[in-house]
Design an enzyme around this catalytic site. Sequence first.
Site, mmCIF file in Angstrom:
data_model
loop_
_atom_site.group_PDB
_atom_site.id
_atom_site.type_symbol
_atom_site.label_atom_id
_atom_site.label_comp_id
_atom_site.label_asym_id
_atom_site.label_seq_id
_atom_site.Cartn_x
_atom_site.Cartn_y
_atom_site.Cartn_z
ATOM 1 N N HIS A 270 0.812 -1.214 0.000
ATOM 2 C CA HIS A 270 0.000 0.000 0.000
ATOM 3 C C HIS A 270 0.845 1.263 0.000
ATOM 4 C CE1 HIS A 270 -3.351 2.628 0.588
ATOM 5 N NE2 HIS A 270 -2.845 3.100 1.705
ATOM 6 N N CYS A 271 2.145 1.174 0.291
ATOM 7 C CA CYS A 271 2.955 2.382 0.488
ATOM 8 C C CYS A 271 3.790 2.767 -0.719
ATOM 9 C CB CYS A 271 3.860 2.204 1.705
ATOM 10 S SG CYS A 271 2.974 2.117 3.271
ATOM 11 N N ILE A 272 4.725 1.911 -1.100
ATOM 12 C CA ILE A 272 5.771 2.330 -2.031
ATOM 13 C C ILE A 272 5.236 2.668 -3.422
ATOM 14 C CG2 ILE A 272 7.993 1.691 -3.047
ATOM 15 C CD1 ILE A 272 8.504 -0.013 -0.606
#
Length: 434
Positions: A270-272
């Site tokens: 979900h982040c990078i």
Amino acid sequence: MKDALIAKLQHKSAVIGIIGLGYVGLPLVLRFAEAGYRVIGFDIDPAKVEALARGETYIEHIPATAVAAANAAGFEATTDYARAAEADALIVCVPTPLNRFREPDLSFVLGTVDSLLPHLRPGQVLSLESTTYPGTTDEELKPRIESRGLTVGGDAFLVFSPEREDPGNPNFSTRTIPKVCGGCTPACLEVGLALYGRVIDRVVPVSSTRAAELTKLLENIHRAVNIGLVNEMKIVADKMGIDIHEVIRAAATKPFGFVPYYPGPGLGGHCIPIDPFYLTWKAREYGVNTRFIELAGEVNAAMPDYVVAKVAAALNSVKKAINGSRVLVLGIAYKKNVDDTRESPSVVLMEKLRALGAEVAYSDPHLPAFPKMREHRFDLASTPLTPQTLAGFDCVLLATDHDRFDYAMIRECAPLIVDCRGRYLEPAGHIVKA
């Protein structure tokens, strides 16, 4: 009011409300409950709430015994946001995706806060943990709270403390990962430090919510840019007939000045894949073009097409086309040893191969059935790995290298392997590095 709230937090008489019971919120629930706080969990999904009430888990690396222990300590899960009035601290852990134009989508955060507004009262602290662009907390959340007649820094407190969960990492837990915290005012920061100080081993204060928001983005942009670099190096090395994984292993022996990053079929989680674009979008407001970040994004986004081209070339080498071939994708989680498929490049590969006419199947010991996803749909169950099933596929695409795969059997029984993860070190005629 500040001193009274800090005292409640320090004495563990405060009630903690956590909104969003997913990969970030549920570990926080368990940690606060373990530390002796009464916790209320909020989620819009009744199925999650009901599972937790039964002492069940829906995240593989979180054991049901931990949920049962939290329940025994007084944890309650609910879909009733009116109960937010019972909480002294409200921690928001909801998604912050991109829309189809790759612009920040704050609808989950703002919708959640708007749902909480009627139930806010003096003497509460609200902490946002969802990754976002600098300015979100004081530009979007602060005015909403003050529209209730509350004064941020006076009788209500607002902080940003970005999540740093790493699902499946055996070396770090919610408790041991240092926690950054910034407040809208000095009083807010004091309350934020008290909120997390009893449950996290080290809390790192910063001067503002904007500094905390940018800290989270820098962490993930650092990874995205370096992964983009090594993905580009992989393509160059491949053209030169050099194994990039051998090069990385050799470079990593340098005891200073080099940090190893590893190539893959794209970015997941979900982040990078998402966070860098929160900064590129906000930077345009200041007239800044973040060319370095955007270039890394282009490189990483192009990796699934590179892998598909490798699959096509591998099949072509044995006089087969993608159209009509049976392709088994190994691993659909975004990284190894977890059941998390958010933004997984493996799923993108499956869609691209299906669109080219391949008969696509998958095998993943962590995901027995293909999960429900907003943008991807496959009516599939995980294919068991046996010598017979492997031999029945034209190509096996190693997309996520779970430790539970039997790599020796795969090597022996699969007629053709495309390896995106550098798992196979020794050269073999039927193994193609991608």
